[in-house]
Write an enzyme that holds these catalytic residues in place. Structure first.
Site, mmCIF file in Angstrom:
data_model
loop_
_atom_site.group_PDB
_atom_site.id
_atom_site.type_symbol
_atom_site.label_atom_id
_atom_site.label_comp_id
_atom_site.label_asym_id
_atom_site.label_seq_id
_atom_site.Cartn_x
_atom_site.Cartn_y
_atom_site.Cartn_z
ATOM 1 N N LYS A 148 0.816 -1.217 0.000
ATOM 2 C CA LYS A 148 0.000 0.000 0.000
ATOM 3 C C LYS A 148 0.849 1.266 0.000
ATOM 4 O O LYS A 148 0.379 2.324 -0.401
ATOM 5 C CB LYS A 148 -0.979 -0.032 1.162
HETATM 6 C C1 LIG Z 1 -4.386 -4.611 1.080
HETATM 7 C C2 LIG Z 1 -3.580 -5.855 0.959
HETATM 8 C C3 LIG Z 1 -3.930 -6.893 0.057
HETATM 9 C C4 LIG Z 1 -5.189 -6.824 -0.804
HETATM 10 O O1 LIG Z 1 -5.119 -5.832 -1.794
HETATM 11 P P1 LIG Z 1 -6.436 -5.346 -2.563
HETATM 12 O O2 LIG Z 1 -5.989 -4.204 -3.395
HETATM 13 O O3 LIG Z 1 -7.417 -4.941 -1.489
HETATM 14 O O4 LIG Z 1 -6.950 -6.475 -3.370
HETATM 15 C C5 LIG Z 1 -3.106 -7.997 -0.038
HETATM 16 N N1 LIG Z 1 -1.995 -8.114 0.735
HETATM 17 C C6 LIG Z 1 -1.623 -7.160 1.618
HETATM 18 C C7 LIG Z 1 -0.406 -7.365 2.433
HETATM 19 C C8 LIG Z 1 -2.388 -5.993 1.757
HETATM 20 O O5 LIG Z 1 -2.013 -5.057 2.634
#
Ligand SMILES: *Cc1c(COP(=O)(O)O)cnc(C)c1O
Length: 462
Positions: free
Chosen positions: A112
């Site tokens: 993120k």
């Molecule tokens: C947010 C997240 C996901 C999922 O991503 P999306 O964009 O919601 O599909 C997968 N792995 C980790 C470590 C995350 O923080």
């Protein structure tokens, strides 16, 4: 370029407006009215360029001239200078044709950061230009709040308030948030659970009068700029493996679908992608929908991959809009029905999705097995989210000749519990974080009362 709603009724917006707005007023999500293209030559010319330069070229059409090129380049360079690896998102070859795309070298060790390091800076730029300030509020069960905080800590025109459930967050995850001592960062520990915290954030967005006119901004994955930022690493990694001259496949650990939707956008822009593999944990709505056309809500399950624990996958709406050939009324009808009863996609849209997407669901026992197996075969310790992707890629890849890139969405040290359960002694934090447990913390404990939280926000925002 304008941005239009997936439900077809909200007004079209500019890039600046869409970044500041979040959800559309008709309940839909914003998408660009036209998808820009990267030609064969555009892609070929990216070979050997820095990540920041590729990022600038991929995103520039979406920004639509609303930030001048020199300023936008500066924003992009600054955002990705916060990553601890020179390649920003390095590729790690696991075997003959399976690669990990390491998206966890940002400040909070999860993917993120790629989007939030950029989004904070873009928001700050637009607010500065307008002479406005804004407040960000969010709730976290622990794993994702830190990425929003790190993305906003340097933003003069933003104050960020992140609510977490008091004493229900692991120490590492709490400290990733509470040791950021910037003047505009406010960590609030709510004497309640995550749902209490989330309900208070939702109520604050629904009635913003406590802020006396100051804008409240959402930085969750429905914000278009987050999708935009994530398109870049699909392009950069495919080019590194030979695009546009050869195609690749991607396997994406998925929850709210923001990440894999960005990959789909890269394909629509012209990137040669053979296959997307969606990996889910036991919360498998995406897998059930694709495999069985079972588009229904099921009870939330707490898993070893908590960042993928969801009931509804918010960004899937953006893909449905494409699958239904941009028929906003049909999307609206489907999603309204889905709110109250188990639903199914129409045949033609489902067939379109199955042309590009495969899926696979991985339960907790399998996550542990995969962490052990992957270590045995490759010497890598995978985090539990990435482990779902590793298994899904091995099971669902269409052919062995096309390279498959599994997105490594978190560093294993961030989710050490699962790694220890799998039988490993643990994973050390990377060097730039090894003093995390000694750093000074700052947070405020508040009761789970909306009025107390809103008063705290109203008094402390600058
Ligand atoms: C947010 C997240 C996901 C999922 O991503 P999306 O964009 O919601 O599909 C997968 N792995 C980790 C470590 C995350 O923080």
């Amino acid at each position: 370029m304008r941005y239009i709603s997936t439900r077809g009724q909200a007004p079209a917006l500019s890039f600046e407006e869409v970044v500041l707005t979040g959800m559309a007023s008709d309940g839909g999500l914003y998408v660009p009215d036209e998808i820009p293209t990267l030609s064969h030559d555009d892609l070929a010319a990216m070979a050997g360029l820095s990540y920041a330069e590729i990022a600038f070229r991929v995103m520039q059409p979406y920004v639509n001239g609303e930030i001048d090129d020199a300023t936008f380049r500066g924003i992009v360079e600054e955002a990705y200078a916060t990553f601890s690896h020179d390649a920003v998102v390095p590729l790690n070859q696991l075997d003959a044709n399976h690669f990990l795309l390491e998206l966890f070298h940002g400040p909070t060790l999860a993917f993120k950061d790629v989007a939030l390091q950029l989004l904070g800076r873009i928001l700050d730029h637009f607010l500065q230009k307008r002479g406005e300030r804004a407040v960000i509020m969010g709730a976290t069960s622990g794993d994702t709040g830190s990425a929003a905080i790190e993305g906003c800590r340097h933003c003069d025109n933003l104050d960020i308030f992140i609510l977490h459930p008091h004493q229900r967050v692991s120490e590492v995850q709490r400290r990733q948030m509470t040791t950021v001592l910037a003047d505009n960062v406010f960590n609030v520990a709510i004497e309640g659970n995550f749902d209490d915290a989330q309900a208070m954030v939702k109520a604050s967005f629904a009635d913003q009068s406590f802020l006396n006119g100051t804008r409240l901004v959402a930085v969750n994955s429905i914000n278009w700029a987050r999708i935009m930022a994530q398109i870049v690493y699909y392009v950069a990694s495919a080019v590194a493996l030979g695009a546009p001259h050869r195609a690749v496949s991607f396997c994406v650990p998925s929850a709210n679908f923001g990440n894999v939707f960005a990959g789909y956008m890269a394909k629509r822009m012209g990137l040669p992608v053979k296959q997307f593999i969606i990996a889910t944990n036991a919360n498998d709505i995406l897998h059930r929908t694709l495999a069985d056309n079972d588009f229904s809500k099921q009870e939330l399950v707490a898993t070893l991959a908590p960042s993928m624990d969801i009931v509804v996958s918010s960004n899937f709406e953006r893909l449905l809009f494409e699958a239904y050939e941009r028929d906003g009324a049909a999307v609206k009808a489907l999603l309204e029905r889905f709110q109250s009863e188990p639903s199914a996609l129409a045949e033609a849209p489902l067939a379109r999705l199955r042309e590009s997407f495969a899926s696979h669901s991985v339960d907790d026992a399998t996550i542990l097995e995969v962490i052990r197996e992957a270590h045995h075969r490759t010497q890598e310790i995978l985090d539990p989210h990435t482990a779902t992707g590793y298994r899904a890629a091995e099971q669902e890849r269409a052919d062995a000749a096309t390279p498959v890139i599994t997105l490594a969405t978190a560093h294993p040290a961030k989710f050490a519990e699962a790694v220890v359960k799998a039988g490993f002694p643990g994973v050390p934090l990377p060097p730039h974080m090894d003093d995390l447990l000694e750093r000074e913390e700052r947070y405020t404990v508040l009761p789970a009362e909306l009025s107390a939280v809103q008063q705290f926000v109203a008094e402390n925002r600058r």
